[in-house]
Design an enzyme around this catalytic site. Sequence first.
Site, PDB file in Angstrom:
ATOM      1  N   TYR A   1      -0.551 -16.417  -7.131  1.00 45.95           N
ATOM      2  CA  TYR A   1       0.214 -15.842  -6.017  1.00 45.95           C
ATOM      3  C   TYR A   1       1.512 -15.243  -6.547  1.00 45.95           C
ATOM      4  O   TYR A   1       2.187 -15.828  -7.401  1.00 45.95           O
ATOM      5  CB  TYR A   1       0.543 -16.910  -4.971  1.00 45.95           C
ATOM      6  CG  TYR A   1       1.431 -16.409  -3.858  1.00 45.95           C
ATOM      7  CD1 TYR A   1       0.902 -15.821  -2.719  1.00 45.95           C
ATOM      8  CD2 TYR A   1       2.827 -16.497  -3.958  1.00 45.95           C
ATOM      9  CE1 TYR A   1       1.707 -15.335  -1.708  1.00 45.95           C
ATOM     10  CE2 TYR A   1       3.638 -16.008  -2.957  1.00 45.95           C
ATOM     11  CZ  TYR A   1       3.081 -15.434  -1.833  1.00 45.95           C
ATOM     12  OH  TYR A   1       3.890 -14.929  -0.847  1.00 45.95           O
TER      13      TYR A   1
ATOM     14  N   GLU B   1       3.934  -8.554  -1.505  1.00 40.90           N
ATOM     15  CA  GLU B   1       3.126  -9.765  -1.684  1.00 40.90           C
ATOM     16  C   GLU B   1       1.764  -9.414  -2.263  1.00 40.90           C
ATOM     17  O   GLU B   1       1.098  -8.491  -1.774  1.00 40.90           O
ATOM     18  CB  GLU B   1       2.949 -10.486  -0.346  1.00 40.90           C
ATOM     19  CG  GLU B   1       2.196 -11.811  -0.474  1.00 40.90           C
ATOM     20  CD  GLU B   1       2.026 -12.510   0.862  1.00 40.90           C
ATOM     21  OE1 GLU B   1       2.364 -13.701   0.955  1.00 40.90           O
ATOM     22  OE2 GLU B   1       1.555 -11.854   1.822  1.00 40.90           O
TER      23      GLU B   1
END
Length: 421
Positions: free
Chosen positions: A143, A231
């Site tokens: 992530y 993101e």
Amino acid sequence: MRGLVNKLVSRSLSVSGKWQHQQLRRLNIHEYQGAELMGKYGVNVPKGVAVSSLDEVKNAIQQVFPNETELVVKSQILAGGRGLGTFKSGLKGGVHIVNRDQVPDIAGKMLGQVLVTKQTGPQGKVVSKVYLCEKLSLVNEMYFSIILDRKSAGPLIIACKKGGTSIEDLAEKFPDMIIKVPIDVFAGITDEDAAKVVDGLAPKAADRKDSIEQVKKLYELFRKTDCTMLEINPLAETSTNQLVAADAKLNFDDNAAFRQKDIFALRDPTQEDPREVAAAKVDLNYIGLDGEIGCMVNGAGLAMATMDIIKLHGGTPANFLDVGGNASEHQVVEAFKILTSDDKVKAILVNIFGGIMKCDVIASGIVNAAKEVSLKVPVVVRLEGTNVEQGKRILKESGMKLITADDLDDAAEKAVKALAN
């Protein structure tokens, strides 16, 4: 001002005690657009193409993916949770990995259909495009994100060596794996900063030096395009030992629209609330909610107070609408059009405290709006401040059937009673 509005309203979007639509004062673009932008900055992304019809799907398979045996088909809507979403047609999942000969069938079942996810609300969003991507052989999923952090007053890189699921779940299950690296907004990202991120991600096979360069390129994209959030979930390692942005979610600061014209040209108004699109065109701060009392107020603070006191008296606000301190008569008319376009609105409360905003301008706007819009719901008006007597006289001489109020508490109480009647 817009930042203040966003902060205030995000605090009270559940004021009616149920799911509320939230308008954020930033540009949100589709995944395929984000991937294309990342590619321009040298970030590794999968080969992909967005299509909007079955003919385009078939052409893309032949021309873009002539040698691929499997493809990833991703529905494109401006909301997260697509993979676990459900189409109103019954199809499960907004992301599918299928054999190339199955792509037209699955894409056809997505295009033009409504996808409901945990972020869309029950009404869902229409899929107008699907994103066809090469299927990568992933050996590791991580992530990565960059946000604006209030505490450090600058960009903050958040990363985790586990990815592929929501950061909230990751933070709950693996809090020790979450790393945060603040970036000095003046100095920019350094090799040391990027190395901290890469070491925290702990890639299994990707070259460390190349990975550091990828992190630096992502930060440059964030900085140069006025991002508010970048993101990637997952940021993946492939079997060829590359770091690849297998997903792309980017938001941009609306206040930078004047210098990011190419990026803001990517805006997809079909994915936005049409009332909010109409409000933005006339420079009104509008956020649609799920209540029954439409509100038109000047000033973010007064608007929030109005929403709160409506709730206190047993009502539910249908919107946040701040006409600002220097609204024109035309803007007031447009505001009424937006309010009355909402079928859920059963009463309207106008609450104006005239400082910079003049009460007579609001009154004239209300009268002209009544001429253009067929008002079928009761309207409660509370005016106070600059030119209040002129404003009251304009309303009185108009012959309109209005409910006048002496103060905010009185206005909210009358609006709730008008709703009941």
